[in-house]
Design an enzyme around this catalytic site. Sequence first.
Site, PDB file in Angstrom:
ATOM      1  N   ARG A 140       0.778  -1.383   0.354  1.00  0.00           N
ATOM      2  CA  ARG A 140       0.246  -0.150  -0.252  1.00  0.00           C
ATOM      3  C   ARG A 140       1.196   1.494  -0.298  1.00  0.00           C
ATOM      4  O   ARG A 140       1.726   1.241   0.791  1.00  0.00           O
ATOM      5  CB  ARG A 140      -0.861   0.365   0.934  1.00  0.00           C
ATOM      6  N   ARG A 175       1.010  -6.162  12.602  1.00  0.00           N
ATOM      7  CA  ARG A 175       0.081  -5.830  13.433  1.00  0.00           C
ATOM      8  C   ARG A 175       0.062  -6.393  15.632  1.00  0.00           C
ATOM      9  O   ARG A 175       0.398  -6.160  15.806  1.00  0.00           O
ATOM     10  CB  ARG A 175      -0.528  -4.733  12.926  1.00  0.00           C
ATOM     11  N   GLU A 187      -6.666  -0.800  15.690  1.00  0.00           N
ATOM     12  CA  GLU A 187      -6.869  -1.677  14.391  1.00  0.00           C
ATOM     13  C   GLU A 187      -5.882  -2.771  14.127  1.00  0.00           C
ATOM     14  O   GLU A 187      -4.605  -2.018  14.000  1.00  0.00           O
ATOM     15  CB  GLU A 187      -7.331  -0.433  13.396  1.00  0.00           C
ATOM     16  N   SER A 190     -10.185  -5.905  10.659  1.00  0.00           N
ATOM     17  CA  SER A 190     -11.300  -5.169  10.139  1.00  0.00           C
ATOM     18  C   SER A 190     -12.163  -6.405   9.178  1.00  0.00           C
ATOM     19  O   SER A 190     -11.709  -7.044   7.900  1.00  0.00           O
ATOM     20  CB  SER A 190     -11.187  -3.798   8.617  1.00  0.00           C
ATOM     21  N   ARG A 218       2.729   0.673  10.077  1.00  0.00           N
ATOM     22  CA  ARG A 218       1.786   1.427   9.185  1.00  0.00           C
ATOM     23  C   ARG A 218       2.312   1.767   7.754  1.00  0.00           C
ATOM     24  O   ARG A 218       3.891   2.811   7.820  1.00  0.00           O
ATOM     25  CB  ARG A 218       1.306   3.079   9.106  1.00  0.00           C
TER      26      ARG A 218
END
Length: 430
Positions: free
Chosen positions: A262, A391, A349, A352, A277
């Site tokens: 990403r 994560r 988070e 999801s 991230r």
Amino acid sequence: MHDIRAIRETPEAFDAALARRGLEALSPRILEIDAARRAKILAAETAQAAQNAASRDVGAAKAAGNDEEFNRLRVLVAEKKAEVARLNEGAATEDTRLRDLLVAIPNLPLPVVPDGKDEADNVEIRRWGTPRTLDFKPLEHYQLPAALPGLDFATAAKLSGSRFVVLKGAMVRLHRALAQFMLDTHVEEHGLNEVWTPVLVKDEAMFGTGNLPKFAEDSYQTTNGWWLIPTSEVTLTNTVAGDTLDEAQLPIRMTAHTQCFRSEAGSAGRDTSGMLRQHQFEKVEMVSITTPEASMAEHDRMTGCAEAILQKLELPYRVVVLCAGDMGFGAIKTHDLEVWLPGQDTYREISSVSVCGDFQARRMNARYKPAAGGKPDFVHTLNGSGVAVGRCLIAVLENGQQADGSVQLPAALHPYLRGKSKITAAGELV
């Protein structure tokens, strides 16, 4: 993608749902383009019928020796042929305008989704586990003595720039163990079918899941046109693109462990420290393909699958339902799992899980034949992290940190680490 027939039938409801996402009313513009398209199609059909009738009469006029009528009809046929071509071209232009507008509009939230603008309006629905009470100041993952030898951001920056990491020693072994543990749990306990997929895909695959055209800047494209997947949701979901399945084949439940890429185009300045991230990361993804009647129950089941991973790893977390303004582009309802990170003193988070209804299926043209008969209908698609490996590594490190700088590892991972249960303050796995 949206069903134009549904917008025609209930434009007010469509606009009301868009308003919950913070968007202006779009049905007037949509219906204006749709009406122009339909008018041109009808006019083209009328002109085609006139052309066909004139073509038939040409032969009769010639057979009757009526040269004047024959020549008039030949001119009329040519005129109608040109008119049909012009009208069809105009209808195609309006059809492209309509499609370009519809594919850029996000999915509509279910009525049960809470109202709100952003993450501050998300609603917590449950918690699991109690964060440890520490008698020392907790550190973030990239500050932990146990992790420092294995998290090499300097070398990664030399190789690739910011937001990359080189994992070494205990860190890379722990990272690999987590991914294997997640896959084994999903396959052996949750009944998911493990799939290995490419990480390079065509435009059509990215379009099918809603990543294109609206979010092109969030992904990476190669010079020969392939896209690097942002998650294996793209590949797993598109395995049924263009298919018409038998209802007996559903549900299809898949999981895959892949590299993900990403650009993080919209996150400048956020989470720049550590590996929270990254531009390149790994994730164990879950995707389900179901009937419309089963999709909401499947959403809860998938949420439970992700929760089971965190529970087995003894990681405190909470589950929130996202408000209408914070949901992803293709979702009609989303559960976020937020894991406790003592170094940040907050929940972040880690998974999801979204149900997309028939939104992606319409883009992919993925249908199923009902067992009871009748016309094929669009499948429903769901996706969720099961979970993000990097994560999860962060959460294991921070929640297992000890006062002496070492990290105690969850019992569920010991078999994947040859019985080793701890990372010392020197970064050794023992």
